[in-house]
Design a protein around this motif. Sequence first.
Motif, PDB file in Angstrom:
ATOM      1  N   SER A 137     -12.047  -2.711   4.890  1.00 38.17           N
ATOM      2  CA  SER A 137     -11.436  -3.908   4.363  1.00 38.17           C
ATOM      3  C   SER A 137     -11.104  -3.761   2.879  1.00 38.17           C
ATOM      4  O   SER A 137     -10.022  -4.127   2.425  1.00 38.17           O
ATOM      5  N   ASN A 154       2.981  -2.564  -7.926  1.00 38.01           N
ATOM      6  CA  ASN A 154       4.306  -1.969  -7.979  1.00 38.01           C
ATOM      7  C   ASN A 154       5.396  -3.026  -7.906  1.00 38.01           C
ATOM      8  O   ASN A 154       6.429  -2.893  -8.556  1.00 38.01           O
ATOM      9  N   HIS A 168      -4.854  -8.378  -0.411  1.00 40.99           N
ATOM     10  CA  HIS A 168      -5.975  -8.266  -1.350  1.00 40.99           C
ATOM     11  C   HIS A 168      -6.352  -9.567  -2.022  1.00 40.99           C
ATOM     12  O   HIS A 168      -7.354  -9.627  -2.729  1.00 40.99           O
ATOM     13  N   GLN A 189      -7.553  -6.008  11.646  1.00 35.90           N
ATOM     14  CA  GLN A 189      -8.628  -5.261  11.012  1.00 35.90           C
ATOM     15  C   GLN A 189      -9.706  -4.886  12.046  1.00 35.90           C
ATOM     16  O   GLN A 189     -10.163  -3.751  12.092  1.00 35.90           O
ATOM     17  N   MET A 235      -2.591   7.282  -3.509  1.00 37.97           N
ATOM     18  CA  MET A 235      -2.464   6.622  -2.208  1.00 37.97           C
ATOM     19  C   MET A 235      -1.073   6.753  -1.604  1.00 37.97           C
ATOM     20  O   MET A 235      -0.891   6.521  -0.417  1.00 37.97           O
ATOM     21  N   ASP A 236      -0.123   7.146  -2.418  1.00 38.67           N
ATOM     22  CA  ASP A 236       1.226   7.310  -1.883  1.00 38.67           C
ATOM     23  C   ASP A 236       1.354   8.551  -1.003  1.00 38.67           C
ATOM     24  O   ASP A 236       2.331   8.708  -0.293  1.00 38.67           O
ATOM     25  N   MET A 289      -5.105  -0.910  -1.350  1.00 40.10           N
ATOM     26  CA  MET A 289      -3.727  -0.477  -1.152  1.00 40.10           C
ATOM     27  C   MET A 289      -2.783  -1.653  -1.328  1.00 40.10           C
ATOM     28  O   MET A 289      -1.707  -1.518  -1.898  1.00 40.10           O
ATOM     29  N   SER A 290      -3.229  -2.792  -0.847  1.00 42.09           N
ATOM     30  CA  SER A 290      -2.417  -3.983  -1.004  1.00 42.09           C
ATOM     31  C   SER A 290      -2.194  -4.280  -2.483  1.00 42.09           C
ATOM     32  O   SER A 290      -1.101  -4.634  -2.913  1.00 42.09           O
ATOM     33  N   LYS A 291      -3.249  -4.091  -3.249  1.00 45.12           N
ATOM     34  CA  LYS A 291      -3.136  -4.348  -4.675  1.00 45.12           C
ATOM     35  C   LYS A 291      -2.145  -3.384  -5.315  1.00 45.12           C
ATOM     36  O   LYS A 291      -1.356  -3.765  -6.187  1.00 45.12           O
ATOM     37  N   GLU A 292      -2.201  -2.149  -4.869  1.00 47.35           N
ATOM     38  CA  GLU A 292      -1.264  -1.155  -5.397  1.00 47.35           C
ATOM     39  C   GLU A 292       0.172  -1.578  -5.082  1.00 47.35           C
ATOM     40  O   GLU A 292       1.069  -1.468  -5.914  1.00 47.35           O
ATOM     41  N   ILE A 293       0.374  -2.079  -3.874  1.00 45.89           N
ATOM     42  CA  ILE A 293       1.709  -2.550  -3.497  1.00 45.89           C
ATOM     43  C   ILE A 293       2.149  -3.674  -4.421  1.00 45.89           C
ATOM     44  O   ILE A 293       3.252  -3.684  -4.947  1.00 45.89           O
ATOM     45  N   GLN A 294       1.213  -4.584  -4.654  1.00 43.86           N
ATOM     46  CA  GLN A 294       1.596  -5.719  -5.485  1.00 43.86           C
ATOM     47  C   GLN A 294       1.843  -5.320  -6.936  1.00 43.86           C
ATOM     48  O   GLN A 294       2.747  -5.832  -7.584  1.00 43.86           O
ATOM     49  N   PHE A 335     -10.585  -1.068   1.280  1.00 45.44           N
ATOM     50  CA  PHE A 335      -9.535  -0.084   1.064  1.00 45.44           C
ATOM     51  C   PHE A 335      -8.168  -0.669   1.399  1.00 45.44           C
ATOM     52  O   PHE A 335      -7.190  -0.415   0.696  1.00 45.44           O
ATOM     53  N   PHE A 336      -8.118  -1.477   2.430  1.00 42.07           N
ATOM     54  CA  PHE A 336      -6.873  -2.193   2.709  1.00 42.07           C
ATOM     55  C   PHE A 336      -6.474  -3.018   1.484  1.00 42.07           C
ATOM     56  O   PHE A 336      -5.325  -3.039   1.070  1.00 42.07           O
ATOM     57  N   LYS A 337      -7.469  -3.666   0.924  1.00 44.38           N
ATOM     58  CA  LYS A 337      -7.176  -4.500  -0.237  1.00 44.38           C
ATOM     59  C   LYS A 337      -6.690  -3.675  -1.417  1.00 44.38           C
ATOM     60  O   LYS A 337      -5.786  -4.077  -2.140  1.00 44.38           O
ATOM     61  N   MET A 373       0.824   1.330   4.889  1.00 43.24           N
ATOM     62  CA  MET A 373       0.693   0.779   3.548  1.00 43.24           C
ATOM     63  C   MET A 373       1.070   1.826   2.509  1.00 43.24           C
ATOM     64  O   MET A 373       1.693   1.521   1.505  1.00 43.24           O
TER      65      MET A 373
END
Lengths: 258, 258
Positions: free
Chosen positions: A140, A153, B104, B129, A100-101, A146-151, A142-144, B146
């Motif tokens: 929605s 990290n 997320h 969204q 995703m990066d 990516m958000s999870k990936e951010i968190q 997928f946003f989540k 993101m």
Amino acid sequence: MDDLSHRPLSFRHQAHSHCVDCSLSPICLPVAIDAEDLHKLDAIIQRSRPLHRGDHLYRENMPFEGIYAVRSGALKVYTTTDSGEEQVTGFYLPGEVVGMDGIHTDTHMSSAVALETTSVCEIPFLQLQDLSHAIPSLQSHFFKLMSKEIQTNQLLMLLLSKKTAESRIASLLLSLAERYKRRRLSESSFRLPMSRSDIGNYLGLAVETVSRIFTRFQTQNVLLVEGKEITVLDKDALCRISMGHEESLPPRCSQHGT
Amino acid sequence: MDDLSHRPLSFRHQAHSHCVDCSLSPICLPVAIDAEDLHKLDAIIQRSRPLHRGDHLYRENMPFEGIYAVRSGALKVYTTTDSGEEQVTGFYLPGEVVGMDGIHTDTHMSSAVALETTSVCEIPFLQLQDLSHAIPSLQSHFFKLMSKEIQTNQLLMLLLSKKTAESRIASLLLSLAERYKRRRLSESSFRLPMSRSDIGNYLGLAVETVSRIFTRFQTQNVLLVEGKEITVLDKDALCRISMGHEESLPPRCSQHGT
DNA sequence: CGACTACTTGAAATATTTCAAAGTGAGTGG
DNA sequence: CCACTCACTTTGAAATATTTCAAGTAGTCG
């Protein structure tokens, strides 16, 4: 039953590798997608033959085409520093999504290599984007994701920036245990897919330090270490170590199995 | 011209705070959105009164409502470890978007506090969204945003995991310089919005170490340090230090001003 | 079996933290 | 306006953790 003619032509892959049948679907992208929409996602997914240890899924500076869900095996993701050294930025296990990066540059900013025989599902990004547009719940989700990936990290940064070598390794082990548990595998006994040197690189420690700490944990009866086979003997201790001081209040991660 | 009746009722805020007029729009969310769609984004954005130093924009465990674009000032984002200490995970300057880690879970996983007087634009997430669904280029841009956040964090991990105290601080300074430059401000002379202790916390160093390294950089004529006012005297040196060894090949980040 | 690579271990060198103390600066109230 | 306080910053010296260098030991794959 082997008659595939009722299936869309785009189903080019083996019959057994559909999201509906995949044991990982409860933790992978299909989460939160209606059964009726699932085949649309399924239809854009490319399943290719497995990668062998050392094969690259993608490399830095290659054009970004899509993201990948790990089906089996394990991937190591790393970037190359200006001075040419490798810097591991993550390990990805089955059910996890990688790549995703690369979205924001249309180019992969990192490389992904198989640590063992690994198979992945490729989800071409343009099509995923279109599909996300058609299926709001996918957008929605997928946003989540990516958000999870951010968190994730951010948590890792937390791990890296504050803690001692012992707590970094304890945290990594707890993270792996958690991820195995999620897949309904043993959380107390598992095989590390990566080398000590990968661990050191990832956690910012010298290989020797990693090795010494494994030995130390073994001596303290926290772990049983047999090469890459790890058995967690005292999860509470591991939690305490990961959180900072060995002698501290009972940690919240201490509800070990029944 | 002061007749606002042609504007939708949702425009509740001061006339001067619209995306179209905002000097940050080339680096903020409005990037890559058609002029004709911009007002739709503009319409969902909430502008509230500025935060003062020490005011929280949101706190850990508060319900997630939206993301925030920094308009002026600076924010510090941090999480609280199980043992109760604060762990800084990032600093956000004007034009940057904060809060994406809460998507997320529908709950903020971190807290954001103003380091100085700070104003932000709130973008309610549900509406963003929906709007993303209506405007594919916004969906696409938001995915990219993101993705960029993911990559930024990866770079930071890289910074944290491998480098010495000197290179961590050099990297932070270069990152800040770059971000000031992006806003067409001086990249060689700027004011740090955060304290030495925030820097140390963020980079995983003791305050004393941070202070010592600033002093050392000053002694080496790399920086001029006057409290929070920093002047970069030798960007090349800073680049070299950030990359690893002081004595190494000319770095790629060395094209300092004309 | 031999050559490799990965892993472990010890001892010295080094970087960073911790502890202790003193200096600076901005804001407050007398 | 000055003196005082509080928070932040700087500096030194000792304590500690980690790295580096240098061997040596296991495994693994041909």
